[in-house]
Write a protein that holds these residues in place. Structure first.
Motif, short mmCIF file in Angstrom:
data_model
loop_
_atom_site.label_atom_id
_atom_site.label_comp_id
_atom_site.label_asym_id
_atom_site.label_seq_id
_atom_site.Cartn_x
_atom_site.Cartn_y
_atom_site.Cartn_z
N PHE A 103 11.31 -0.94 -0.08
CA PHE A 103 10.79 0.43 -0.11
C PHE A 103 9.33 0.46 -0.55
O PHE A 103 8.55 1.27 -0.05
CB PHE A 103 11.64 1.29 -1.04
N ARG A 104 8.96 -0.41 -1.47
CA ARG A 104 7.57 -0.46 -1.90
C ARG A 104 6.66 -0.88 -0.76
O ARG A 104 5.52 -0.42 -0.65
CB ARG A 104 7.42 -1.43 -3.08
N GLY A 105 7.14 -1.78 0.09
CA GLY A 105 6.35 -2.19 1.24
C GLY A 105 6.24 -1.11 2.29
O GLY A 105 5.16 -0.89 2.87
N VAL A 106 7.33 -0.38 2.51
CA VAL A 106 7.36 0.67 3.53
C VAL A 106 6.44 1.83 3.16
O VAL A 106 5.66 2.32 3.98
CB VAL A 106 8.79 1.17 3.77
N TYR A 107 6.50 2.27 1.89
CA TYR A 107 5.72 3.44 1.52
C TYR A 107 4.22 3.16 1.52
O TYR A 107 3.41 4.09 1.60
CB TYR A 107 6.14 3.94 0.12
N PHE A 108 3.83 1.87 1.48
CA PHE A 108 2.41 1.53 1.43
C PHE A 108 1.77 1.46 2.82
O PHE A 108 0.55 1.39 2.94
CB PHE A 108 2.22 0.17 0.72
N ILE A 109 2.58 1.53 3.87
CA ILE A 109 2.05 1.42 5.23
C ILE A 109 0.98 2.47 5.55
O ILE A 109 -0.04 2.14 6.16
CB ILE A 109 3.21 1.51 6.25
N PRO A 110 1.14 3.76 5.16
CA PRO A 110 0.10 4.74 5.48
C PRO A 110 -1.28 4.38 4.96
O PRO A 110 -2.29 4.72 5.58
CB PRO A 110 0.61 6.02 4.81
N ASN A 111 -1.33 3.67 3.83
CA ASN A 111 -2.62 3.31 3.27
C ASN A 111 -3.32 2.23 4.07
O ASN A 111 -4.55 2.11 4.04
CB ASN A 111 -2.43 2.84 1.82
N ILE A 112 -2.54 1.45 4.81
CA ILE A 112 -3.12 0.37 5.63
C ILE A 112 -3.76 0.93 6.90
O ILE A 112 -4.76 0.41 7.39
CB ILE A 112 -2.04 -0.66 5.99
N LEU A 113 -3.19 1.99 7.43
CA LEU A 113 -3.68 2.57 8.68
C LEU A 113 -5.04 3.22 8.47
O LEU A 113 -5.34 3.76 7.41
CB LEU A 113 -2.68 3.62 9.19
N GLY A 114 -5.86 3.19 9.49
CA GLY A 114 -7.17 3.84 9.42
C GLY A 114 -7.03 5.36 9.38
O GLY A 114 -6.12 5.93 9.98
N ALA A 115 -7.95 6.01 8.67
CA ALA A 115 -7.89 7.46 8.52
C ALA A 115 -8.00 8.18 9.86
O ALA A 115 -7.32 9.19 10.10
CB ALA A 115 -8.99 7.94 7.58
N LEU A 116 -8.84 7.66 10.77
CA LEU A 116 -8.98 8.29 12.08
C LEU A 116 -7.69 8.15 12.89
O LEU A 116 -7.28 9.09 13.57
CB LEU A 116 -10.14 7.66 12.84
#
Length: 283
Positions: A103-116
């Motif tokens: 779950f810690r890995g899954v919730y961190f995915i949005p931070n990896i993606l570019g803002a655009l």
């Protein structure tokens, strides 16, 4: 002695190129922007010195005033939302649950993606999917709700890093403190209010300052979602500086705006640190 001189030369060989790059891509543009703020430079061609006129005009420009109001409103709401959601998620992920690492890995995915990238994905959701489900107009087309959509996107992407910081804070709290508090009858909300929250207050300070600073500088999400619309209702300061400075022939004027905005961010950050540090001492 020879080895020390060699180490010193090695450190210089590593440091000097980095310092030159930092000066060339950070400090020099900052100095040039400050100089241009005293001119009527349009981004090309010749220019004249106008003194403090750009700074005076900033305080009489209604568009600039509206952008500051929108930016502060968005930053305050986003900072509160991010910290509340992040703290709740951190408490849940720090608890004794199964598949905690997953779950810690899954919730961190949005931070990896570019803002655009995130902005364009949510733009599609707000424009096509949500209206099809709710049979209502797109949030992005409504000047009263477009800013809410931007807050949602900013929070969705920023929660991950804030949660990670709160998890780090929760793991610094010794277990024997909880055991001692439990023996005194502290459970649930009382345990959080009187034990957990005071001990992680330094991490609350870090998250609050970072969230406020990042929210004040919001740009990518607005570029992807609304481009300042509808009717300039979601025009942040950063977007206004970029849009009118680069495309609107107001390079000098928006350079002055950027200088004022930089000072505002520094002042807000310093005031936040002073206030929250006092709260840490009180708690």
């Amino acid at each position: 002695m020879k080895s020390q001189n060699e180490r010193r030369r090695t450190f210089l060989c590593i440091s000097i190129p980095i310092l030159l790059l930092f000066f060339g891509f950070n400090t020099l543009p900052l100095i040039k922007g400050f100089i241009y703020s005293f001119t009527n430079f349009r981004g090309y061609g010749s220019y004249d010195w106008v003194g403090w006129r750009n700074y005076v005009d900033l305080f009489t420009d209604s568009r600039v005033g509206n952008s500051y109001w929108f930016t502060f409103k968005l930053a305050i709401v986003a900072t509160i939302l991010i910290n509340v959601v992040s703290l709740i998620m951190a408490l849940a992920l720090n608890a004794k649950i199964k598949f905690k690492s997953f779950f810690r890995g899954v919730y961190f995915i949005p931070n990896i993606l570019g803002a655009l990238v995130v902005g364009y994905i949510f733009s599609y959701i707000f424009t096509y999917i949500l209206p099809a489900i709710t049979h209502a107009a797109s949030m992005l087309a409504d000047r009263n709700w477009a800013w809410v959509a931007i807050v949602i996107v900013c929070a969705w992407q920023s929660v991950a890093m804030s949660t990670l910081i709160y998890i780090s804070g929760l793991q610094t709290v010794p277990e024997d403190v909880y055991e001692a508090a439990s023996l005194d009858g502290a459970t649930g909300w009382k345990l959080f209010r009187h034990i957990t929250f005071p001990l992680i207050m330094p991490f609350v300070t870090i998250n609050t300052v970072l969230c406020m600073k990042n929210s004040l500088m919001v740009f990518d999400q607005i570029m992807a979602l609304t481009k300042g619309g509808p009717a300039q209702s979601t025009e942040s300061i950063s977007f206004l500086i970029y849009n009118n400075g680069m495309n609107g022939g107001q390079f000098g004027f928006q350079s002055a705006n950027a200088v004022i905005f930089f000072i505002v961010i520094v002042v807000i950050s310093v005031l936040q640190l002073k206030f929250l540090n006092k709260r840490e001492e009180q708690l």
